[in-house]
Write a protein that holds these residues in place. Structure first.
Motif, PDB file in Angstrom:
ATOM      1  N   PHE A  35       0.805  -1.235   0.067  1.00  0.00           N
ATOM      2  CA  PHE A  35      -0.105  -0.007  -0.135  1.00  0.00           C
ATOM      3  C   PHE A  35       0.859   1.189  -0.088  1.00  0.00           C
ATOM      4  O   PHE A  35       0.566   2.106  -0.726  1.00  0.00           O
ATOM      5  N   VAL A  36       2.043   1.273   0.625  1.00  0.00           N
ATOM      6  CA  VAL A  36       2.776   2.457   0.592  1.00  0.00           C
ATOM      7  C   VAL A  36       3.435   2.575  -0.770  1.00  0.00           C
ATOM      8  O   VAL A  36       3.728   3.793  -1.069  1.00  0.00           O
ATOM      9  N   LEU A  37       3.679   1.420  -1.516  1.00  0.00           N
ATOM     10  CA  LEU A  37       4.454   1.690  -2.722  1.00  0.00           C
ATOM     11  C   LEU A  37       3.022   1.930  -3.825  1.00  0.00           C
ATOM     12  O   LEU A  37       3.476   2.714  -4.824  1.00  0.00           O
ATOM     13  N   MET A  38       1.985   1.771  -3.593  1.00  0.00           N
ATOM     14  CA  MET A  38       0.799   2.244  -4.398  1.00  0.00           C
ATOM     15  C   MET A  38       0.341   3.858  -4.196  1.00  0.00           C
ATOM     16  O   MET A  38      -0.153   4.390  -5.169  1.00  0.00           O
ATOM     17  N   SER A  39       0.755   4.578  -3.151  1.00  0.00           N
ATOM     18  CA  SER A  39       0.485   5.777  -2.942  1.00  0.00           C
ATOM     19  C   SER A  39       1.288   6.750  -3.520  1.00  0.00           C
ATOM     20  O   SER A  39       2.409   6.569  -4.136  1.00  0.00           O
ATOM     21  N   GLY A  40       0.967   7.915  -3.551  1.00  0.00           N
ATOM     22  CA  GLY A  40       1.702   8.956  -4.089  1.00  0.00           C
ATOM     23  C   GLY A  40       1.478   9.219  -5.930  1.00  0.00           C
ATOM     24  O   GLY A  40       0.539   8.722  -6.047  1.00  0.00           O
ATOM     25  N   GLY A  41       2.262   9.889  -6.342  1.00  0.00           N
ATOM     26  CA  GLY A  41       2.233   9.924  -7.646  1.00  0.00           C
ATOM     27  C   GLY A  41       1.106  11.270  -7.946  1.00  0.00           C
ATOM     28  O   GLY A  41       0.750  11.556  -9.459  1.00  0.00           O
ATOM     29  N   GLY A  42       0.569  11.910  -7.072  1.00  0.00           N
ATOM     30  CA  GLY A  42      -0.484  12.977  -7.488  1.00  0.00           C
ATOM     31  C   GLY A  42       0.373  14.249  -8.009  1.00  0.00           C
ATOM     32  O   GLY A  42       1.483  14.497  -7.932  1.00  0.00           O
ATOM     33  N   SER A  43      -0.370  15.045  -8.631  1.00  0.00           N
ATOM     34  CA  SER A  43       0.138  16.152  -9.201  1.00  0.00           C
ATOM     35  C   SER A  43      -0.205  17.464  -8.328  1.00  0.00           C
ATOM     36  O   SER A  43      -1.160  17.677  -7.683  1.00  0.00           O
ATOM     37  N   ASP A  44       0.696  18.350  -8.366  1.00  0.00           N
ATOM     38  CA  ASP A  44       0.362  19.728  -7.548  1.00  0.00           C
ATOM     39  C   ASP A  44      -0.601  20.469  -8.121  1.00  0.00           C
ATOM     40  O   ASP A  44      -1.488  21.031  -7.486  1.00  0.00           O
ATOM     41  N   PHE A  49      -2.012  16.509 -16.003  1.00  0.00           N
ATOM     42  CA  PHE A  49      -2.087  15.208 -16.020  1.00  0.00           C
ATOM     43  C   PHE A  49      -0.411  14.667 -15.587  1.00  0.00           C
ATOM     44  O   PHE A  49       0.438  15.038 -16.370  1.00  0.00           O
ATOM     45  N   SER A  50      -0.480  13.825 -14.637  1.00  0.00           N
ATOM     46  CA  SER A  50       0.841  13.049 -14.296  1.00  0.00           C
ATOM     47  C   SER A  50       0.935  11.512 -14.621  1.00  0.00           C
ATOM     48  O   SER A  50      -0.066  10.651 -14.201  1.00  0.00           O
ATOM     49  N   PRO A  51       1.809  11.254 -15.530  1.00  0.00           N
ATOM     50  CA  PRO A  51       1.624   9.904 -16.176  1.00  0.00           C
ATOM     51  C   PRO A  51       2.453   8.966 -15.141  1.00  0.00           C
ATOM     52  O   PRO A  51       2.445   7.700 -15.288  1.00  0.00           O
ATOM     53  N   ASP A  52       2.678   9.453 -13.738  1.00  0.00           N
ATOM     54  CA  ASP A  52       3.468   8.400 -12.984  1.00  0.00           C
ATOM     55  C   ASP A  52       2.480   7.596 -12.297  1.00  0.00           C
ATOM     56  O   ASP A  52       2.876   6.572 -11.657  1.00  0.00           O
ATOM     57  N   PHE A  56       5.368   1.108 -13.527  1.00  0.00           N
ATOM     58  CA  PHE A  56       5.463  -0.366 -13.173  1.00  0.00           C
ATOM     59  C   PHE A  56       4.975  -0.623 -11.580  1.00  0.00           C
ATOM     60  O   PHE A  56       4.543  -1.918 -11.209  1.00  0.00           O
ATOM     61  N   ARG A  57       5.625   0.172 -10.824  1.00  0.00           N
ATOM     62  CA  ARG A  57       5.672   0.081  -9.198  1.00  0.00           C
ATOM     63  C   ARG A  57       4.104   0.127  -8.766  1.00  0.00           C
ATOM     64  O   ARG A  57       3.634  -0.446  -8.067  1.00  0.00           O
ATOM     65  N   ARG A  58       3.413   1.146  -9.655  1.00  0.00           N
ATOM     66  CA  ARG A  58       1.882   0.992  -9.011  1.00  0.00           C
ATOM     67  C   ARG A  58       0.678   0.122  -9.601  1.00  0.00           C
ATOM     68  O   ARG A  58      -0.065  -0.286  -8.911  1.00  0.00           O
ATOM     69  N   ILE A  59       1.384  -0.325 -10.893  1.00  0.00           N
ATOM     70  CA  ILE A  59       0.331  -1.083 -11.772  1.00  0.00           C
ATOM     71  C   ILE A  59       0.919  -2.640 -11.271  1.00  0.00           C
ATOM     72  O   ILE A  59      -0.396  -3.400 -11.138  1.00  0.00           O
ATOM     73  N   ARG A  60       2.150  -3.069 -11.375  1.00  0.00           N
ATOM     74  CA  ARG A  60       2.309  -4.535 -10.900  1.00  0.00           C
ATOM     75  C   ARG A  60       2.646  -4.764  -9.786  1.00  0.00           C
ATOM     76  O   ARG A  60       2.349  -5.729  -9.037  1.00  0.00           O
ATOM     77  N   LEU A  61       3.887  -4.086  -9.137  1.00  0.00           N
ATOM     78  CA  LEU A  61       4.781  -4.283  -8.032  1.00  0.00           C
ATOM     79  C   LEU A  61       3.746  -4.524  -6.777  1.00  0.00           C
ATOM     80  O   LEU A  61       3.835  -5.352  -6.086  1.00  0.00           O
ATOM     81  N   ALA A  62       3.258  -3.196  -6.530  1.00  0.00           N
ATOM     82  CA  ALA A  62       2.391  -2.938  -5.305  1.00  0.00           C
ATOM     83  C   ALA A  62       1.275  -3.861  -5.154  1.00  0.00           C
ATOM     84  O   ALA A  62       1.030  -4.567  -4.199  1.00  0.00           O
TER      85      ALA A  62
END
Length: 88
Positions: A35-44, A49-52, A56-62
């Protein structure tokens, strides 16, 4: 005399053994890390749009880590703590 017999028959065993709790803690740690790896990636700026979010970390690993953690939890619950012990 009767009270002494009742104390002898009283079983103070836990449902889960030490090994079960170790696997439960490993599972909880995997779930928390996922769940920690899934968090973040938001835009200020909400207009940008933020492509982060598609990394791979959010879509597969987490999610894989979270599922592995749930697998550890199921294994810990189903593990028999008295498998190697003799019963009288």
């Amino acid at each position: 005399m009767g009270e002494q017999k009742r104390k002898e028959h009283l079983n103070d065993d836990f449902i889960f053994g030490k090994k079960n709790y170790k696997f439960m803690l490993i599972g909880l740690a995997c779930i928390a890390v996922g769940f920690v790896l899934m968090s973040g990636g938001g835009s200020d700026d909400p207009n940008v749009f933020s492509p982060d979010i598609f990394s791979f970390r959010r879509i597969r690993l987490a999610p894989t880590l979270v599922l592995i953690g749930f697998g550890f939890q199921v294994y810990a619950i189903l593990l028999n703590p008295n498998k190697g012990k003799k019963t009288n």
